[in-house]
Scaffold this active site. Structure first.
Site, PDB file in Angstrom:
ATOM      1  N   ARG A  61       0.881  -1.185   0.000  1.00 36.55           N
ATOM      2  CA  ARG A  61       0.000   0.000   0.000  1.00 36.55           C
ATOM      3  C   ARG A  61       0.908   1.220   0.000  1.00 36.55           C
ATOM      4  O   ARG A  61       1.710   1.405   0.912  1.00 36.55           O
ATOM      5  CB  ARG A  61      -0.902   0.010   1.231  1.00 36.55           C
ATOM      6  CG  ARG A  61      -1.547   1.365   1.465  1.00 36.55           C
ATOM      7  CD  ARG A  61      -2.630   1.348   2.508  1.00 36.55           C
ATOM      8  NE  ARG A  61      -3.801   0.648   2.038  1.00 36.55           N
ATOM      9  CZ  ARG A  61      -4.991   0.715   2.628  1.00 36.55           C
ATOM     10  NH1 ARG A  61      -5.162   1.461   3.704  1.00 36.55           N
ATOM     11  NH2 ARG A  61      -6.018   0.058   2.141  1.00 36.55           N
ATOM     12  N   HIS A  63      -7.638   0.822  -6.075  1.00 34.63           N
ATOM     13  CA  HIS A  63      -7.784  -0.025  -4.882  1.00 34.63           C
ATOM     14  C   HIS A  63      -8.509  -1.313  -5.304  1.00 34.63           C
ATOM     15  O   HIS A  63      -9.653  -1.561  -4.917  1.00 34.63           O
ATOM     16  CB  HIS A  63      -8.574   0.737  -3.812  1.00 34.63           C
ATOM     17  CG  HIS A  63      -8.494   0.143  -2.444  1.00 34.63           C
ATOM     18  ND1 HIS A  63      -7.706  -0.949  -2.131  1.00 34.63           N
ATOM     19  CD2 HIS A  63      -9.124   0.488  -1.278  1.00 34.63           C
ATOM     20  CE1 HIS A  63      -7.845  -1.239  -0.852  1.00 34.63           C
ATOM     21  NE2 HIS A  63      -8.707  -0.398  -0.315  1.00 34.63           N
ATOM     22  N   GLN A  76     -10.213  -3.919  -2.783  1.00 35.13           N
ATOM     23  CA  GLN A  76     -11.484  -3.469  -2.223  1.00 35.13           C
ATOM     24  C   GLN A  76     -12.619  -3.665  -3.223  1.00 35.13           C
ATOM     25  O   GLN A  76     -13.700  -4.147  -2.873  1.00 35.13           O
ATOM     26  CB  GLN A  76     -11.387  -1.990  -1.829  1.00 35.13           C
ATOM     27  CG  GLN A  76     -12.680  -1.448  -1.234  1.00 35.13           C
ATOM     28  CD  GLN A  76     -13.011  -2.056   0.115  1.00 35.13           C
ATOM     29  OE1 GLN A  76     -12.205  -2.005   1.035  1.00 35.13           O
ATOM     30  NE2 GLN A  76     -14.200  -2.644   0.249  1.00 35.13           N
ATOM     31  N   ASP A  95     -17.263   7.302  -1.009  1.00 35.66           N
ATOM     32  CA  ASP A  95     -16.002   7.183  -0.268  1.00 35.66           C
ATOM     33  C   ASP A  95     -15.680   8.576   0.281  1.00 35.66           C
ATOM     34  O   ASP A  95     -16.332   9.571  -0.092  1.00 35.66           O
ATOM     35  CB  ASP A  95     -14.895   6.685  -1.225  1.00 35.66           C
ATOM     36  CG  ASP A  95     -13.577   6.362  -0.523  1.00 35.66           C
ATOM     37  OD1 ASP A  95     -13.562   6.302   0.726  1.00 35.66           O
ATOM     38  OD2 ASP A  95     -12.562   6.178  -1.225  1.00 35.66           O
ATOM     39  N   CYS A 148     -16.222   1.713   1.268  1.00 32.42           N
ATOM     40  CA  CYS A 148     -15.058   0.877   1.583  1.00 32.42           C
ATOM     41  C   CYS A 148     -14.577   1.062   3.015  1.00 32.42           C
ATOM     42  O   CYS A 148     -13.880   0.207   3.536  1.00 32.42           O
ATOM     43  CB  CYS A 148     -13.941   1.168   0.588  1.00 32.42           C
ATOM     44  SG  CYS A 148     -13.290   2.849   0.681  1.00 32.42           S
ATOM     45  N   ARG A 193     -13.536  -8.660   2.372  1.00 34.43           N
ATOM     46  CA  ARG A 193     -12.121  -8.446   2.053  1.00 34.43           C
ATOM     47  C   ARG A 193     -11.333  -9.713   2.397  1.00 34.43           C
ATOM     48  O   ARG A 193     -10.470 -10.151   1.649  1.00 34.43           O
ATOM     49  CB  ARG A 193     -11.544  -7.263   2.875  1.00 34.43           C
ATOM     50  CG  ARG A 193     -12.079  -5.896   2.523  1.00 34.43           C
ATOM     51  CD  ARG A 193     -11.601  -5.414   1.166  1.00 34.43           C
ATOM     52  NE  ARG A 193     -10.162  -5.354   1.032  1.00 34.43           N
ATOM     53  CZ  ARG A 193      -9.385  -4.345   1.424  1.00 34.43           C
ATOM     54  NH1 ARG A 193      -9.933  -3.272   1.962  1.00 34.43           N
ATOM     55  NH2 ARG A 193      -8.075  -4.364   1.234  1.00 34.43           N
TER      56      ARG A 193
HETATM   57  N1   CP Z   1     -11.096  -0.103   2.928  1.00 33.07           N
HETATM   58  C1   CP Z   1      -9.801  -0.164   3.299  1.00 33.07           C
HETATM   59  O1   CP Z   1      -8.905  -0.450   2.497  1.00 33.07           O
HETATM   60  O2   CP Z   1      -9.603   0.056   4.622  1.00 33.07           O
HETATM   61  P1   CP Z   1      -8.189   0.263   5.351  1.00 33.07           P
HETATM   62  O3   CP Z   1      -7.660   1.600   4.922  1.00 33.07           O
HETATM   63  O4   CP Z   1      -8.545   0.209   6.817  1.00 33.07           O
HETATM   64  O5   CP Z   1      -7.268  -0.857   4.950  1.00 33.07           O
HETATM   65  N1  NVA Z   2      -9.985   6.660  -1.026  1.00 31.41           N
HETATM   66  C1  NVA Z   2      -9.562   6.267   0.294  1.00 31.41           C
HETATM   67  C2  NVA Z   2      -9.770   4.803   0.488  1.00 31.41           C
HETATM   68  C3  NVA Z   2      -9.363   4.267   1.833  1.00 31.41           C
HETATM   69  C4  NVA Z   2      -9.527   2.801   1.972  1.00 31.41           C
HETATM   70  C5  NVA Z   2      -8.094   6.637   0.477  1.00 31.41           C
HETATM   71  O1  NVA Z   2      -7.323   6.437  -0.461  1.00 31.41           O
HETATM   72  O2  NVA Z   2      -7.734   7.119   1.546  1.00 31.41           O
END
Ligand code: CP
Ligand code: NVA
Length: 300
Positions: A101, A128, A131, A219, A259, A287
């Site tokens: 990530r 992502h 997700q 989101d 998400c 997930r």
């Molecule tokens: N939805 C998601 O990816 O959550 P986190 O940021 O907690 O991993």
């Molecule tokens: N769009 C959000 C998703 C988090 C899971 C971010 O990137 O922070």
């Protein structure tokens, strides 16, 4: 067989997604009890915070008989400037797969290029996919199929919106995104989805996107890394809150997805996210099942 990465939804075909979901279903219902990751390790590199991604990958790896290593990018040499390519080559000598990530999607592409083992995108500024795979599984669970369904996206054209575009491209359902001017999804991904048969459209009007939708998605307005823009974004996204009134325009059986983490009172009202149409807790649970299926498929 060459190693397979999962950097984008488009890395999988429709048939592969269906097979993955059959396996995830068996894992969720308990009929799958194998431990294909016995003796294997998954390295998990995080340059951003996480609750769901970290815990679901760590627990999932453990349940499949393997071990997960949490590597904060601040604590490994990558954070001090060791090249991504070198990190990829070294980790490939120790572990069986890497989940990452981070911010720049190009870094994940570079990692995958130099790693001899599968690399999984656990979120970048661009996309992502893990997700959205879980979201598609949730849609199938709740509505039976995504075939012939209309999916609405309301709010920021962010990493999640981009992965939904890729899903619409591969699976062919209708996707309508409502985003304020200047906050549309990635233009290249949008054009590619549209030109390869995806039924995708962008509007500035949430009502237009949600009208008759079977899935309503949103989101946060400021993603990780955009904290300094939060105030400006709150202004830009005024009128894009998913509330009960907006949900009334959707199909009467419509489900709400997010998400998480969510900001109640900004992109969604408590009434909607905590209401009867919300599937957000199933979505979060899924997930685990979908990523286990992914690990069991890629890391063998
Ligand atoms: N939805 C998601 O990816 O959550 P986190 O940021 O907690 O991993
Ligand atoms: N769009 C959000 C998703 C988090 C899971 C971010 O990137 O922070």
């Amino acid at each position: 067989m060459p190693k397979r990465d999962f950097l984008a939804i488009t890395d999988l075909s429709r048939d592969e997604i269906l097979r993955l979901f059959e396996l995830a279903h068996r894992m969720k219902t308990g009929s799958y009890r194998e431990t294909p990751l016995a003796g294997k390790t998954l390295a998990m590199i995080f340059a951003k915070s996480s609750t769901r991604t970290r815990v679901s990958f760590e627990v999932g790896t453990h349940q499949l008989g393997g071990q997960a290593l949490f590597l904060s990018s601040r604590d490994i040499q990558l954070g001090r400037g060791e090249p991504i390519a070198d990190t990829a080559r070294v980790l490939s000598r120790y572990v069986s797969g890497i989940m990452i990530r981070t911010f720049d999607h190009a870094d994940v592409v570079e990692l995958a290029r130099y790693a001899a083992i599968p690399v999984i995108n656990g979120l970048t500024d661009l996309s992502h996919p893990c997700q959205v795979l879980a979201d598609l599984f949730t849609v199938r669970e709740a509505l039976g199929t995504w075939e012939g369904k209309r999916v609405a996206w309301v709010g920021d054209g962010n990493n999640m919106a981009n992965s939904w575009l890729e899903a619409a491209q591969v699976l062919g359902f209708e996707l309508r995104l409502a985003c304020p001017e200047g906050y549309e999804p990635n233009r290249k991904l949008f054009e590619r989805a549209r030109s390869t048969g995806g039924c995708v459209a962008v509007t500035e009007t949430p009502e237009e996107a949600v009208e008759g939708a079977h899935v309503v998605n949103t989101d946060v307005w400021a993603s990780m890394g955009q904290e300094a823009e939060a105030e400006a974004r709150r202004n830009a996204f005024r009128g894009y809150t998913v509330d009960a009134e907006l949900m009334k325009l959707a199909d009467s059986q419509a489900i709400f997805l997010h998400c998480l983490p969510a900001h109640r009172g900004e992109e969604v009202t408590p009434e909607v996210i905590d209401g009867p149409q919300s599937r957000v807790w199933d979505e979060a649970e899924n997930r685990l099942h979908v990523q286990k299926a992914l690990l069991a498929t890629l890391l063998i």
